[in-house]
Design a protein around this motif. Structure first.
Motif, PDB file in Angstrom:
ATOM      1  N   ARG A 139      63.879  19.185  35.815  1.00 44.00           N
ATOM      2  CA  ARG A 139      64.531  19.926  36.741  1.00 44.00           C
ATOM      3  C   ARG A 139      65.670  20.667  36.626  1.00 44.00           C
ATOM      4  O   ARG A 139      66.276  21.413  37.135  1.00 44.00           O
ATOM      5  CB  ARG A 139      64.890  18.808  38.025  1.00 44.00           C
ATOM      6  N   ILE A 140      66.583  20.320  35.405  1.00 42.01           N
ATOM      7  CA  ILE A 140      67.650  21.122  35.038  1.00 42.01           C
ATOM      8  C   ILE A 140      67.367  22.327  34.429  1.00 42.01           C
ATOM      9  O   ILE A 140      67.838  23.555  34.594  1.00 42.01           O
ATOM     10  CB  ILE A 140      68.336  20.127  34.006  1.00 42.01           C
TER      11      ILE A 140
ATOM     12  N   PRO B 182      70.768  11.611  44.766  1.00 46.93           N
ATOM     13  CA  PRO B 182      70.156  12.928  45.235  1.00 46.93           C
ATOM     14  C   PRO B 182      71.352  13.903  45.120  1.00 46.93           C
ATOM     15  O   PRO B 182      71.126  15.091  45.896  1.00 46.93           O
ATOM     16  CB  PRO B 182      69.358  12.743  46.380  1.00 46.93           C
ATOM     17  N   GLY B 183      72.768  14.043  44.799  1.00 41.14           N
ATOM     18  CA  GLY B 183      73.481  14.914  44.890  1.00 41.14           C
ATOM     19  C   GLY B 183      73.330  16.128  44.097  1.00 41.14           C
ATOM     20  O   GLY B 183      72.327  16.020  43.174  1.00 41.14           O
ATOM     21  N   PHE B 184      74.333  16.990  43.890  1.00 38.46           N
ATOM     22  CA  PHE B 184      74.223  18.121  42.918  1.00 38.46           C
ATOM     23  C   PHE B 184      74.197  17.714  41.616  1.00 38.46           C
ATOM     24  O   PHE B 184      75.408  16.969  41.241  1.00 38.46           O
ATOM     25  CB  PHE B 184      75.047  19.173  43.442  1.00 38.46           C
ATOM     26  N   PRO B 185      73.486  18.011  40.633  1.00 39.81           N
ATOM     27  CA  PRO B 185      73.668  17.379  39.171  1.00 39.81           C
ATOM     28  C   PRO B 185      74.571  18.033  38.434  1.00 39.81           C
ATOM     29  O   PRO B 185      74.770  19.373  38.409  1.00 39.81           O
ATOM     30  CB  PRO B 185      72.176  17.765  38.763  1.00 39.81           C
ATOM     31  N   THR B 186      75.583  17.204  37.819  1.00 36.05           N
ATOM     32  CA  THR B 186      76.291  17.677  36.952  1.00 36.05           C
ATOM     33  C   THR B 186      75.547  18.642  35.712  1.00 36.05           C
ATOM     34  O   THR B 186      76.416  19.518  35.324  1.00 36.05           O
ATOM     35  CB  THR B 186      77.330  16.366  36.178  1.00 36.05           C
TER      36      THR B 186
ATOM     37  N   LEU C 175      62.159  17.815  43.372  1.00 32.54           N
ATOM     38  CA  LEU C 175      63.309  16.879  42.685  1.00 32.54           C
ATOM     39  C   LEU C 175      64.578  17.805  42.568  1.00 32.54           C
ATOM     40  O   LEU C 175      65.744  17.236  42.207  1.00 32.54           O
ATOM     41  CB  LEU C 175      62.985  16.970  41.264  1.00 32.54           C
ATOM     42  N   ASN C 176      64.779  19.000  43.449  1.00 32.86           N
ATOM     43  CA  ASN C 176      65.806  19.627  43.419  1.00 32.86           C
ATOM     44  C   ASN C 176      66.394  20.039  44.892  1.00 32.86           C
ATOM     45  O   ASN C 176      67.081  21.098  44.895  1.00 32.86           O
ATOM     46  CB  ASN C 176      65.848  21.000  42.702  1.00 32.86           C
ATOM     47  N   ARG C 177      66.306  19.191  45.683  1.00 32.89           N
ATOM     48  CA  ARG C 177      66.711  19.537  47.107  1.00 32.89           C
ATOM     49  C   ARG C 177      68.370  19.977  47.272  1.00 32.89           C
ATOM     50  O   ARG C 177      68.403  20.725  47.852  1.00 32.89           O
ATOM     51  CB  ARG C 177      66.573  18.235  48.086  1.00 32.89           C
ATOM     52  N   GLU C 178      69.280  18.997  46.668  1.00 38.06           N
ATOM     53  CA  GLU C 178      70.566  19.356  46.988  1.00 38.06           C
ATOM     54  C   GLU C 178      71.069  20.639  46.204  1.00 38.06           C
ATOM     55  O   GLU C 178      71.791  21.502  47.003  1.00 38.06           O
ATOM     56  CB  GLU C 178      71.402  18.100  46.604  1.00 38.06           C
TER      57      GLU C 178
ATOM     58  N   LEU D 247      69.165  23.075  45.688  1.00 39.45           N
ATOM     59  CA  LEU D 247      68.415  24.431  46.354  1.00 39.45           C
ATOM     60  C   LEU D 247      69.110  24.366  47.953  1.00 39.45           C
ATOM     61  O   LEU D 247      69.110  25.456  48.378  1.00 39.45           O
ATOM     62  CB  LEU D 247      66.838  24.033  46.928  1.00 39.45           C
ATOM     63  N   ASN D 248      69.544  23.536  48.469  1.00 34.80           N
ATOM     64  CA  ASN D 248      70.582  23.706  49.577  1.00 34.80           C
ATOM     65  C   ASN D 248      71.493  24.667  49.300  1.00 34.80           C
ATOM     66  O   ASN D 248      71.957  25.423  49.967  1.00 34.80           O
ATOM     67  CB  ASN D 248      70.978  22.360  50.008  1.00 34.80           C
ATOM     68  N   LYS D 249      72.401  24.597  48.157  1.00 38.33           N
ATOM     69  CA  LYS D 249      73.220  25.194  47.755  1.00 38.33           C
ATOM     70  C   LYS D 249      72.813  26.645  47.410  1.00 38.33           C
ATOM     71  O   LYS D 249      73.613  27.671  47.847  1.00 38.33           O
ATOM     72  CB  LYS D 249      74.044  24.529  46.391  1.00 38.33           C
ATOM     73  N   ILE D 250      71.588  26.956  46.743  1.00 35.70           N
ATOM     74  CA  ILE D 250      70.966  28.010  46.634  1.00 35.70           C
ATOM     75  C   ILE D 250      70.777  28.752  47.811  1.00 35.70           C
ATOM     76  O   ILE D 250      71.087  30.040  48.038  1.00 35.70           O
ATOM     77  CB  ILE D 250      69.597  27.728  45.879  1.00 35.70           C
ATOM     78  N   GLY D 251      70.272  27.964  48.841  1.00 33.58           N
ATOM     79  CA  GLY D 251      69.952  28.698  50.203  1.00 33.58           C
ATOM     80  C   GLY D 251      71.388  29.084  50.889  1.00 33.58           C
ATOM     81  O   GLY D 251      71.378  30.091  51.421  1.00 33.58           O
ATOM     82  N   GLU D 252      72.411  28.371  50.665  1.00 27.94           N
ATOM     83  CA  GLU D 252      73.671  28.645  51.511  1.00 27.94           C
ATOM     84  C   GLU D 252      74.133  29.948  50.816  1.00 27.94           C
ATOM     85  O   GLU D 252      75.056  30.641  51.313  1.00 27.94           O
ATOM     86  CB  GLU D 252      74.798  27.562  51.019  1.00 27.94           C
ATOM     87  N   MET D 253      73.859  30.093  49.362  1.00 29.75           N
ATOM     88  CA  MET D 253      74.397  31.288  48.631  1.00 29.75           C
ATOM     89  C   MET D 253      73.527  32.617  49.270  1.00 29.75           C
ATOM     90  O   MET D 253      73.928  33.607  49.071  1.00 29.75           O
ATOM     91  CB  MET D 253      73.997  31.274  47.226  1.00 29.75           C
ATOM     92  N   GLY D 254      72.512  32.402  50.264  1.00 32.94           N
ATOM     93  CA  GLY D 254      71.829  33.170  50.610  1.00 32.94           C
ATOM     94  C   GLY D 254      70.659  33.620  49.981  1.00 32.94           C
ATOM     95  O   GLY D 254      70.095  35.030  50.157  1.00 32.94           O
ATOM     96  N   VAL D 255      70.205  32.894  48.833  1.00 37.67           N
ATOM     97  CA  VAL D 255      69.071  33.554  48.010  1.00 37.67           C
ATOM     98  C   VAL D 255      67.715  33.054  48.817  1.00 37.67           C
ATOM     99  O   VAL D 255      67.715  31.928  49.184  1.00 37.67           O
ATOM    100  CB  VAL D 255      69.260  32.477  46.466  1.00 37.67           C
ATOM    101  N   THR D 256      66.730  33.910  48.433  1.00 38.27           N
ATOM    102  CA  THR D 256      65.476  33.518  49.008  1.00 38.27           C
ATOM    103  C   THR D 256      64.534  32.779  48.156  1.00 38.27           C
ATOM    104  O   THR D 256      64.411  33.256  47.032  1.00 38.27           O
ATOM    105  CB  THR D 256      64.836  34.860  49.529  1.00 38.27           C
ATOM    106  N   TYR D 257      63.988  31.758  48.400  1.00 41.93           N
ATOM    107  CA  TYR D 257      62.857  30.964  47.593  1.00 41.93           C
ATOM    108  C   TYR D 257      61.649  30.444  48.469  1.00 41.93           C
ATOM    109  O   TYR D 257      61.931  30.197  49.697  1.00 41.93           O
ATOM    110  CB  TYR D 257      63.668  29.845  46.914  1.00 41.93           C
ATOM    111  N   LYS D 258      60.825  29.971  47.691  1.00 42.85           N
ATOM    112  CA  LYS D 258      59.704  29.296  48.362  1.00 42.85           C
ATOM    113  C   LYS D 258      58.788  28.702  47.415  1.00 42.85           C
ATOM    114  O   LYS D 258      58.730  28.983  46.222  1.00 42.85           O
ATOM    115  CB  LYS D 258      58.939  30.489  49.109  1.00 42.85           C
TER     116      LYS D 258
END
Ligand code: UD1
Length: 421
Positions: free
Chosen positions: A235-236, A303-307, A261-264, A266-277
């Motif tokens: 996932r990294i 499940p937080g954002f990985p270091t 395995l990357n929910r948090e 991807l939440n941040k990626i979404g907040e940045m405005g990036v489109t993914y599916k």
């Protein structure tokens, strides 16, 4: 020593195959000590850390066989002929410490070098040792080694971790599978790689409840059997290539990697405005026409954002207009990439474990070097978007955790090559 040279500015476009997870594979390899029967691992990544663990296991007396293309490993611990994990190997890779629990559980004795500090922080092993002590081990420290014994075998117990630790949770779980009676582990780390280890141990005959939760219950067995297991995807690595697509405003499909395995992250990626599916093959990210937004990120246990994705995210945010904030809550010294990113024109202010990143219009290529794996790859990501040439030295850090990185990026159009210094 090799270097990587990147001519930046090409939006990535294409497909990347995500490999098996390094961190998962290392723990799975250590679990082979628990049984005299063979453990067959598939989807093994080709990385120097895997070679290091293979050497360590071979030094303990395990038979280690690679198949032809190195994608599978067969590990057989028929006899353990040596109980000492030598400093020369453990100092290279902290995950070597994962042999302590299994050795002690199977053999009643182990001598394992202390890993020492590393670039990203002090990284103590007190939690590993406390857990094994709770299981009945007698421990002493001598000449930089932990000498552990449990003559009558380990005995099930209750372990309450004061903080979450991936490695200590893995060591405790492995040790408890061969202890007498029941062990309850509370405040266990919940990383997917621990779930993968539990899946494999269950196939080996271990009785474990609570996979994926912070409380894990293990009913110890007299012996475990062999098994065949497929390592989960990394996932990294997934997050790293996704950010490489974002920073270059590219469009990349990640085969083998999935959302789950990357929910948090991807939440941040979404907040940045990036489109993914999610796609039938894995995953698709499209940053070709995105106006990126600044974000606030705090690293946390799963499940937080990985270091392990913090440095790569920071590199990406250096080119996002506005002010982003990154809080590093896992390791006290994990901002070693900041001075190097600054040399490329990034504007980052540090205040303890908080970094404020002010987006700039352009990064400029430079010779850079890093002190650890994820910091190195963050510089690669920055180099992909920077104007002109970036030369990344100390490539051996990258080879520990990124399989064929220059090939995978070149397949997506990046101007990248490896050269011998
Ligand atoms: C694992 C990962 C690493 C990742 C880290 C955090 C592997 C091989 N490595 O490392 O890539 O960055 O999880 O997600 O899986 N701590 C103590 N005492 C201990 C053990 C840990 O104080 O006995 C502290 C550490 O210094 C750190 C925190 O706990 O501040 C978390 O570390 P831990 O989860 O143990 O990391 P590792 O298992 O070493």
């Amino acid at each position: 020593m090799d270097s990587i040279i990147i001519e930046g500015g090409v939006p990535l476009s294409g497909k990347v195959k995500i490999s098996g997870a390094k961190n998962s594979c290392l723990a799975l390899m250590a679990s082979a000590i628990l049984t005299e029967e063979p453990i067959n691992l598939n989807n093994v990544p080709k990385l120097s850390d895997i070679t290091t663990m293979s050497s360590l296991l071979a030094s303990l007396g395990l038979e280690v066989q690679n198949n032809k293309d190195n994608r599978s490993l067969c590990l057989k611990a028929r006899d353990i002929s040596n109980h000492r994990a030598h400093y020369n190997i453990v100092r290279k890779m902290r995950a070597s410490f994962l042999v302590l629990g299994p050795l002690l559980a199977r053999e009643g004795f182990a001598k394992v070098s202390l890993p020492g500090g590393c670039a990203i922080g002090a990284r103590a092993v007190d939690l590993h040792l406390d857990a094994l002590r709770r299981l009945g081990a007698r421990l002493k420290l001598e000449n930089g080694y932990v000498i552990a014994s449990a003559t009558g075998g380990l005995v099930g117990t209750e372990i309450d971790f004061p903080i979450k630790s991936v490695g200590a949770t893995e060591n405790a779980i492995m040790a408890a599978t061969l202890a007498k009676g029941r062990t309850i582990i509370r405040n266990a780390a919940r990383e997917p790689e621990i779930g993968d280890l539990i899946d494999c141990l269950q196939k080996m005959g271990a009785e474990i409840k609570g996979r994926g939760s912070a409380t894990i219950e293990i009913e110890g067995k007299n012996r475990l059997n062999g098994s065949t297991h497929e390592v989960i995807y990394d996932r990294i690595e997934f997050g790293t290539y996704l950010l490489a697509a974002v920073i270059t405003k590219g469009k990349v499909s990640l085969s083998g990697g999935k959302e789950i395995l990357n929910r948090e992250f991807l939440n941040k990626i979404g907040e940045m405005g990036v489109t993914y599916k999610s796609t039938s093959e894995g995953f698709m990210v499209d940053a070709t026409s995105t106006d990126l937004q600044p974000i606030k990120v705090t690293t946390e246990p799963y499940p937080g954002f990985p270091t392990d994705l913090q440095a790569q995210m920071m590199a990406t945010l250096t080119l996002v207009k506005g002010e982003s904030e990154i809080n590093e809550k896992i390791f006290e010294n994990r901002f070693m990439h900041v001075p190097e990113l600054s040399r490329m024109g990034a504007k980052i202010k540090l205040d303890g474990t908080c970094a404020m990143v002010e987006g700039v219009d352009q990064l400029v290529g430079a010779p850079v070097m890093a002190t650890d794996l994820r910091a190195s790859v963050a510089l690669v990501i920055a180099g992909l978007a920077a104007q002109g040439e970036t030369r990344i030295n100390r490539v051996y850090h990258l080879d520990r955790g990124y399989e064929y990185i220059e090939n995978k990026l070149a397949q997506c159009g990046a101007q990248i090559k490896r050269v011998q210094a």
